[in-house]
Design a protein around this motif. Structure first.
Motif, PDB file in Angstrom:
ATOM      1  N   HIS A   1      36.893  38.263  36.656  1.00 35.22           N
ATOM      2  CA  HIS A   1      36.234  38.042  37.939  1.00 35.22           C
ATOM      3  C   HIS A   1      34.996  37.167  37.828  1.00 35.22           C
ATOM      4  O   HIS A   1      34.285  36.971  38.809  1.00 35.22           O
ATOM      5  CB  HIS A   1      35.847  39.384  38.574  1.00 35.22           C
ATOM      6  N   ILE A   2      34.727  36.650  36.631  1.00 34.54           N
ATOM      7  CA  ILE A   2      33.556  35.789  36.434  1.00 34.54           C
ATOM      8  C   ILE A   2      33.989  34.332  36.521  1.00 34.54           C
ATOM      9  O   ILE A   2      35.013  33.939  35.983  1.00 34.54           O
ATOM     10  CB  ILE A   2      32.890  36.086  35.077  1.00 34.54           C
ATOM     11  N   ALA A   3      33.195  33.510  37.194  1.00 32.30           N
ATOM     12  CA  ALA A   3      33.557  32.107  37.431  1.00 32.30           C
ATOM     13  C   ALA A   3      33.230  31.253  36.200  1.00 32.30           C
ATOM     14  O   ALA A   3      32.327  30.420  36.218  1.00 32.30           O
ATOM     15  CB  ALA A   3      32.834  31.580  38.662  1.00 32.30           C
ATOM     16  N   PHE A   4      33.986  31.444  35.133  1.00 31.86           N
ATOM     17  CA  PHE A   4      33.826  30.631  33.940  1.00 31.86           C
ATOM     18  C   PHE A   4      34.311  29.207  34.219  1.00 31.86           C
ATOM     19  O   PHE A   4      35.141  28.974  35.105  1.00 31.86           O
ATOM     20  CB  PHE A   4      34.649  31.209  32.786  1.00 31.86           C
TER      21      PHE A   4
ATOM     22  N   GLN B   1      45.324  41.791  35.340  1.00 32.10           N
ATOM     23  CA  GLN B   1      43.874  41.769  35.153  1.00 32.10           C
ATOM     24  C   GLN B   1      43.307  40.368  34.956  1.00 32.10           C
ATOM     25  O   GLN B   1      42.104  40.207  34.812  1.00 32.10           O
ATOM     26  CB  GLN B   1      43.512  42.620  33.929  1.00 32.10           C
ATOM     27  N   LEU B   2      44.152  39.358  34.937  1.00 31.58           N
ATOM     28  CA  LEU B   2      43.706  38.012  34.583  1.00 31.58           C
ATOM     29  C   LEU B   2      42.624  37.461  35.502  1.00 31.58           C
ATOM     30  O   LEU B   2      41.696  36.801  35.054  1.00 31.58           O
ATOM     31  CB  LEU B   2      44.897  37.045  34.575  1.00 31.58           C
ATOM     32  N   GLY B   3      42.731  37.704  36.802  1.00 33.40           N
ATOM     33  CA  GLY B   3      41.748  37.148  37.724  1.00 33.40           C
ATOM     34  C   GLY B   3      41.743  35.637  37.659  1.00 33.40           C
ATOM     35  O   GLY B   3      42.787  34.977  37.710  1.00 33.40           O
ATOM     36  N   PHE B   4      40.538  35.060  37.506  1.00 34.01           N
ATOM     37  CA  PHE B   4      40.405  33.601  37.497  1.00 34.01           C
ATOM     38  C   PHE B   4      41.026  32.960  36.251  1.00 34.01           C
ATOM     39  O   PHE B   4      41.258  31.748  36.234  1.00 34.01           O
ATOM     40  CB  PHE B   4      38.922  33.200  37.558  1.00 34.01           C
ATOM     41  N   ILE B   5      41.279  33.746  35.230  1.00 32.42           N
ATOM     42  CA  ILE B   5      41.822  33.187  33.987  1.00 32.42           C
ATOM     43  C   ILE B   5      43.189  32.558  34.238  1.00 32.42           C
ATOM     44  O   ILE B   5      43.606  31.651  33.521  1.00 32.42           O
ATOM     45  CB  ILE B   5      41.914  34.269  32.885  1.00 32.42           C
ATOM     46  N   ILE B   6      43.870  33.011  35.260  1.00 30.22           N
ATOM     47  CA  ILE B   6      45.202  32.482  35.544  1.00 30.22           C
ATOM     48  C   ILE B   6      45.164  30.990  35.874  1.00 30.22           C
ATOM     49  O   ILE B   6      46.163  30.285  35.756  1.00 30.22           O
ATOM     50  CB  ILE B   6      45.860  33.259  36.700  1.00 30.22           C
ATOM     51  N   THR B   7      43.989  30.500  36.272  1.00 29.97           N
ATOM     52  CA  THR B   7      43.896  29.102  36.690  1.00 29.97           C
ATOM     53  C   THR B   7      44.138  28.121  35.557  1.00 29.97           C
ATOM     54  O   THR B   7      44.379  26.940  35.813  1.00 29.97           O
ATOM     55  CB  THR B   7      42.518  28.824  37.316  1.00 29.97           C
ATOM     56  N   VAL B   8      44.070  28.570  34.297  1.00 29.31           N
ATOM     57  CA  VAL B   8      44.301  27.651  33.180  1.00 29.31           C
ATOM     58  C   VAL B   8      45.686  27.834  32.569  1.00 29.31           C
ATOM     59  O   VAL B   8      45.990  27.249  31.533  1.00 29.31           O
ATOM     60  CB  VAL B   8      43.211  27.809  32.088  1.00 29.31           C
TER      61      VAL B   8
ATOM     62  N   LEU C   1      55.298  44.449  42.644  1.00 28.47           N
ATOM     63  CA  LEU C   1      54.718  43.785  43.801  1.00 28.47           C
ATOM     64  C   LEU C   1      53.203  43.698  43.692  1.00 28.47           C
ATOM     65  O   LEU C   1      52.598  42.700  44.104  1.00 28.47           O
ATOM     66  CB  LEU C   1      55.110  44.536  45.080  1.00 28.47           C
ATOM     67  N   ASP C   2      52.582  44.743  43.126  1.00 26.17           N
ATOM     68  CA  ASP C   2      51.123  44.701  42.994  1.00 26.17           C
ATOM     69  C   ASP C   2      50.689  43.629  42.005  1.00 26.17           C
ATOM     70  O   ASP C   2      49.639  42.995  42.178  1.00 26.17           O
ATOM     71  CB  ASP C   2      50.561  46.065  42.593  1.00 26.17           C
ATOM     72  N   THR C   3      51.505  43.387  40.983  1.00 20.68           N
ATOM     73  CA  THR C   3      51.203  42.291  40.054  1.00 20.68           C
ATOM     74  C   THR C   3      51.285  40.956  40.772  1.00 20.68           C
ATOM     75  O   THR C   3      50.412  40.091  40.621  1.00 20.68           O
ATOM     76  CB  THR C   3      52.196  42.295  38.867  1.00 20.68           C
ATOM     77  N   LEU C   4      52.322  40.786  41.546  1.00 19.13           N
ATOM     78  CA  LEU C   4      52.487  39.549  42.306  1.00 19.13           C
ATOM     79  C   LEU C   4      51.291  39.304  43.212  1.00 19.13           C
ATOM     80  O   LEU C   4      50.765  38.181  43.284  1.00 19.13           O
ATOM     81  CB  LEU C   4      53.770  39.633  43.138  1.00 19.13           C
ATOM     82  N   ALA C   5      50.827  40.352  43.893  1.00 22.30           N
ATOM     83  CA  ALA C   5      49.695  40.212  44.812  1.00 22.30           C
ATOM     84  C   ALA C   5      48.431  39.792  44.084  1.00 22.30           C
ATOM     85  O   ALA C   5      47.711  38.882  44.520  1.00 22.30           O
ATOM     86  CB  ALA C   5      49.466  41.534  45.552  1.00 22.30           C
ATOM     87  N   LEU C   6      48.156  40.443  42.954  1.00 24.04           N
ATOM     88  CA  LEU C   6      46.929  40.138  42.208  1.00 24.04           C
ATOM     89  C   LEU C   6      46.962  38.737  41.621  1.00 24.04           C
ATOM     90  O   LEU C   6      45.950  38.026  41.615  1.00 24.04           O
ATOM     91  CB  LEU C   6      46.742  41.176  41.090  1.00 24.04           C
ATOM     92  N   VAL C   7      48.110  38.320  41.128  1.00 27.27           N
ATOM     93  CA  VAL C   7      48.215  36.997  40.509  1.00 27.27           C
ATOM     94  C   VAL C   7      48.118  35.899  41.569  1.00 27.27           C
ATOM     95  O   VAL C   7      47.432  34.895  41.375  1.00 27.27           O
ATOM     96  CB  VAL C   7      49.536  36.885  39.719  1.00 27.27           C
ATOM     97  N   LEU C   8      48.781  36.094  42.704  1.00 27.09           N
ATOM     98  CA  LEU C   8      48.735  35.086  43.766  1.00 27.09           C
ATOM     99  C   LEU C   8      47.330  34.911  44.314  1.00 27.09           C
ATOM    100  O   LEU C   8      46.953  33.811  44.730  1.00 27.09           O
ATOM    101  CB  LEU C   8      49.682  35.478  44.902  1.00 27.09           C
ATOM    102  N   ARG C   9      46.567  35.980  44.314  1.00 24.41           N
ATOM    103  CA  ARG C   9      45.221  35.926  44.862  1.00 24.41           C
ATOM    104  C   ARG C   9      44.350  34.905  44.133  1.00 24.41           C
ATOM    105  O   ARG C   9      43.432  34.327  44.716  1.00 24.41           O
ATOM    106  CB  ARG C   9      44.585  37.309  44.779  1.00 24.41           C
ATOM    107  N   ASN C  10      44.644  34.672  42.854  1.00 31.92           N
ATOM    108  CA  ASN C  10      43.824  33.756  42.057  1.00 31.92           C
ATOM    109  C   ASN C  10      44.555  32.477  41.669  1.00 31.92           C
ATOM    110  O   ASN C  10      44.075  31.724  40.830  1.00 31.92           O
ATOM    111  CB  ASN C  10      43.341  34.475  40.793  1.00 31.92           C
ATOM    112  N   SER C  11      45.690  32.238  42.273  1.00 32.85           N
ATOM    113  CA  SER C  11      46.445  31.021  41.963  1.00 32.85           C
ATOM    114  C   SER C  11      45.650  29.795  42.406  1.00 32.85           C
ATOM    115  O   SER C  11      45.180  29.731  43.541  1.00 32.85           O
ATOM    116  CB  SER C  11      47.796  31.056  42.671  1.00 32.85           C
ATOM    117  N   PRO C  12      45.491  28.795  41.520  1.00 40.40           N
ATOM    118  CA  PRO C  12      44.629  27.650  41.845  1.00 40.40           C
ATOM    119  C   PRO C  12      45.299  26.581  42.696  1.00 40.40           C
ATOM    120  O   PRO C  12      44.618  25.778  43.320  1.00 40.40           O
ATOM    121  CB  PRO C  12      44.272  27.091  40.463  1.00 40.40           C
ATOM    122  N   ASN C  13      46.629  26.522  42.715  1.00 40.60           N
ATOM    123  CA  ASN C  13      47.302  25.462  43.457  1.00 40.60           C
ATOM    124  C   ASN C  13      48.722  25.898  43.816  1.00 40.60           C
ATOM    125  O   ASN C  13      49.215  26.929  43.349  1.00 40.60           O
ATOM    126  CB  ASN C  13      47.324  24.157  42.643  1.00 40.60           C
TER     127      ASN C  13
END
Length: 751
Positions: free
Chosen positions: A99-102, A129-136, A150-162
């Motif tokens: 959840h930190i904006a690295f 648990q990836l959060g913003f890390i998924i963006t790379v 489904l909960d995994t899908l929701a959490l991952v989509l929330r931080n999808s960069p594109n």
């Protein structure tokens, strides 16, 4: 001989000790050597890596306690993150770190470490648990994940960069979990749904779309809108007999409606609003007659005139005759003229340019003066057919004549310096300008350097979106750019309402800066204290507010806290309203002077007086402030047998405690009475003992000793005997014996 024997014993003991220690070290060394030989090959690389990590970490190892610090990204560079973040800390605190904006470089470090930990691929629990890390992570990597929940899908989509990443995530889920049911549709949402293939969209069952929440498909291609509306028609066909209900249910998907569908809706007099109308398929709208349009929009028909320059209106106008357009009776103009004379429309002069547009002549240095002429085709139509009398509308043509524009003429609307500053920034910005819709993007700090931020962030956007920007984890240089810009916007100092919005920006304001702020709003001081970066800044904010005229309500009291409140003047403390004091969190006033404690307890008594009928409730509410209680207050508490603990008793006013009788003390402490004996050397206990007779002290029955002797013999304590025996003034045993006899005699007399 005696000394020699002692020496021999000492030597023997020392020799034995050395022998035992030597034997122990020999065995230990042997075990370590064997262990080292056995594990050397398997652990050499790990040891070297650990050693390298330990020696290269200069910022301090990242512990569990700081993994949720939003400023972690600013404190640790990518190299330091690599060196100072152990894999075990990463694994156990992945959610917090996610959840930190690295920056991208820092996120890549975390990604690599996760690859080392999970060599066979990320488990689904960790993907969550990836959060913003998924963006790379790229689409190819995501396609190898096993997303089944489904909960995994929701959490991952929330931080999808594109959209590419989003599409890969959804495709991954669908590949392993089946169709696009209602739950999946709710999680995916409309924009992400639009990224799927037409084949995937056709798998949506009408029954599932019916159960799903309304989806925004405005970003879909027309072909995809057509597919989704076709499914929606089937899903809600049971409501077709109720035009309004059917329209409201299908409205989110109506961008895919055919002309025949629109005609059916028009017949139901649904009064479509213009926003919905503007989302229709223009090709299908062109097929509607004027009567269809009139019935479709109903009471909202005039909105066509209000939005006559909108593409969909122009498309309809340009595909219908002048007579049809005019038949709407709303003043809409244009249409296809008879005899093949083509299309025409009236255009009005644009209104006065806005301030920002007035800068353009400065950027271009020259501007062209329009020469207004009459459109020939319009005149021909007017004369030849005589449909109506018209005054020709002016249309701009350019004669090539240029006219200098003076900056002074523009300065009445835009300050000269502001105009020049905007022009300079417009030229310097090599990235996209930061718009209001981007100001809450957590990746903004990694996308715009301090220089880019300087060039691409307009002051107007900053002022209007300060709260959002204040929540982003900018580095110090970026924050300083924002601080400077705020100085330009507010040269007379930051207004209170802007200080409240600063967020993390406040961390680059110096003590001198903060000292100049005039904060009298408790909400503002609370927000500023919450975001301040140093204890010194927090103390300045608290003390300045206390010295000012700001009210001491519950918000202010919670922000300031008890320790700082103790520094307020007695006059200031008396301004605290009991009603606000009641709503505040408990305050620690242990550092207050006795006079201030007395004032605060007096306020607390009034604040909680409605609880006086419930002894325990009243005591618990007033306990943090009972250090200011008078003897009469303590006697009332004693009568209610509140069982005061010694920690609270220790904080009472000793002068008031001295006034309590032995019975009051017994009743006040109740089951905790024996703690007086356990803490008999505490000042508060000695003060009470030394102010009461020996009879009263002994009446407590807990073995407490001391008290005032009768007949004014002074203060006496059995400990006096020990003091006398240790005194250097008593040189002989006879003197000591005489003293003991005298003391014991006096004791026996009064017992």
């Amino acid at each position: 001989m005696k000394n020699a024997a002692l020496f021999d014993c000492t030597i023997s003991a020392k020799l034995t000790t050395v022998t035992i220690i030597g034997f122990f070290l020999t065995v230990l060394y042997t075990q370590l050597a064997v262990g080292k030989n056995e594990s050397q090959r398997s652990s050499r690389m790990l040891f070297k890596r650990s050693l390298r990590s330990n020696t290269s970490c200069t910022e301090g190892f990242i512990t569990r306690e700081i993994t949720n610090n939003l400023l972690l990204a600013a404190f640790y560079s990518a190299d330091q993150l690599d060196a100072c973040l152990n894999n075990s800390v990463l694994v156990s605190n992945l959610t917090e770190l996610g959840h930190i904006a690295f920056s991208t470089g820092q996120l890549l470090i975390l990604k690599r470490k996760l690859g080392e930990i999970y060599t066979s691929g990320l488990p689904e629990d960790q993907i969550q648990q990836l959060g913003f890390i998924i963006t790379v992570y790229g689409p190819e990597e995501i396609s190898t994940w096993n997303i089944t929940r489904l909960d995994t899908l929701a959490l991952v989509l929330r931080n999808s960069p594109n959209l590419n990443t989003t599409n890969a995530i959804i495709e991954n889920y669908l590949r392993g979990s089946g169709s696009l049911n209602a739950g999946v549709l709710d999680v995916i949402g409309g924009p992400a749904l639009c990224s799927l293939s037409e084949e995937n969209l056709r798998t949506i069952l009408p029954s599932e779309l019916k159960k799903a929440k309304p989806l925004d498909i405005s970003t879909c291609t027309q072909a995809k809108k057509d597919i989704i509306f076709g499914i929606a028609k089937v899903a809600f066909q049971d409501q077709a007999g109720n035009p309004n209900a059917y329209y409201n249910l299908t409205r989110p998907y109506i961008g895919g409606a055919r002309a025949s569908d629109l005609r059916s809706l028009a017949a139901g007099n649904i009064s479509m609003d213009f926003q919905t109308f503007s989302g229709l398929n223009p090709v299908e709208v062109e097929k509607l007659t004027a009567q269809n349009i009139r019935e479709l929009l109903g009471i909202n028909l005039n909105s066509l005139k209000e939005n006559e320059n909108h593409e969909i209106v122009q498309r309809w106008v340009n595909s219908h005759t002048v007579a049809e357009v005019m038949s709407l009776g709303i003043g809409l103009r244009g249409g296809i003229s008879p005899a093949g004379l083509g299309n025409f429309s009236f255009k009005e002069l644009p209104g006065e340019e806005k301030c920002l547009d007035s800068i353009r002549p400065i950027m271009m240095e020259k501007t062209v003066s329009p020469n207004w002429t009459i459109v020939p085709k319009l005149m021909m139509v007017t004369i030849a057919f005589g449909f109506f009398v018209t005054i020709s509308s002016p249309q701009p043509t350019f004669t090539g004549k240029v006219q200098d524009v003076s900056l002074n003429e523009r300065s009445e609307r835009c300050p000269q310096m502001l105009a020049k500053e905007r022009v300079r920034r417009a030229i310097a910005c090599t990235l996209a300008f930061i718009t209001p819709d981007k100001t809450d993007n957590f990746l903004l700090p990694s996308m715009y350097s301090a220089t880019d931020l300087e060039a691409c962030l307009n002051n107007s956007v900053l002022a209007a979106n300060l709260s959002e920007l204040g929540n982003l984890a900018f580095n110090t240089q970026q924050l300083l750019v924002i601080k400077r810009k705020l100085g330009e916007i507010y040269p007379g100092g930051l207004p209170q309402e802007e200080i409240k919005k600063l967020g993390l920006i406040i961390t680059v304001y110096t003590i001198e800066d903060i000292s100049q702020w005039k904060i009298i709003d408790p909400d503002v001081v609370a927000a500023a204290i919450e975001n301040s970066g140093t204890a010194e800044a927090i103390n300045i904010l608290k003390s300045h507010y206390l010295k000012g005229p700001g009210v001491l309500n519950a918000t202010a009291l919670n922000a300031i806290g008890g320790a700082t409140l103790c520094t307020a003047t007695e006059v200031r403390l008396k301004t605290i309203p009991p009603t606000e004091f009641r709503k505040a969190k408990p305050l620690d006033i242990s550092t207050c002077t006795q006079a201030r404690k007395d004032i605060i307890f007096g306020i607390a008594k009034v604040a909680f007086q409605d609880q006086a009928g419930d002894p325990n409730a009243y005591y618990n509410l007033t306990r943090p402030y009972v250090g200011g209680a008078r003897a009469a207050d303590l006697q009332r508490l004693a009568a209610r047998r509140v069982n005061m603990d010694f920690e609270t008793f220790k904080g009472l006013n000793p002068s008031e405690v001295e006034k309590l009788s032995a019975l009051s003390v017994r009743e006040l402490l109740g089951g905790n009475l024996k703690t007086l004996k356990e803490n008999e050397n505490q000042e508060i206990v000695q003060c009470w003992v030394n102010s009461h007779t020996m009879d009263e002290v002994m009446s407590l029955g807990i073995g407490l000793q001391g008290g005032i002797l009768p007949a004014k013999l002074g203060i006496f304590s059995l400990k006096y005997l020990a003091k006398v025996s240790a005194s250097t003034s008593v040189k002989s045993s006879s003197a000591l014996l005489s003293t003991c006899v005298a003391v014991m005699g006096i004791t026996m007399y009064y017992l």
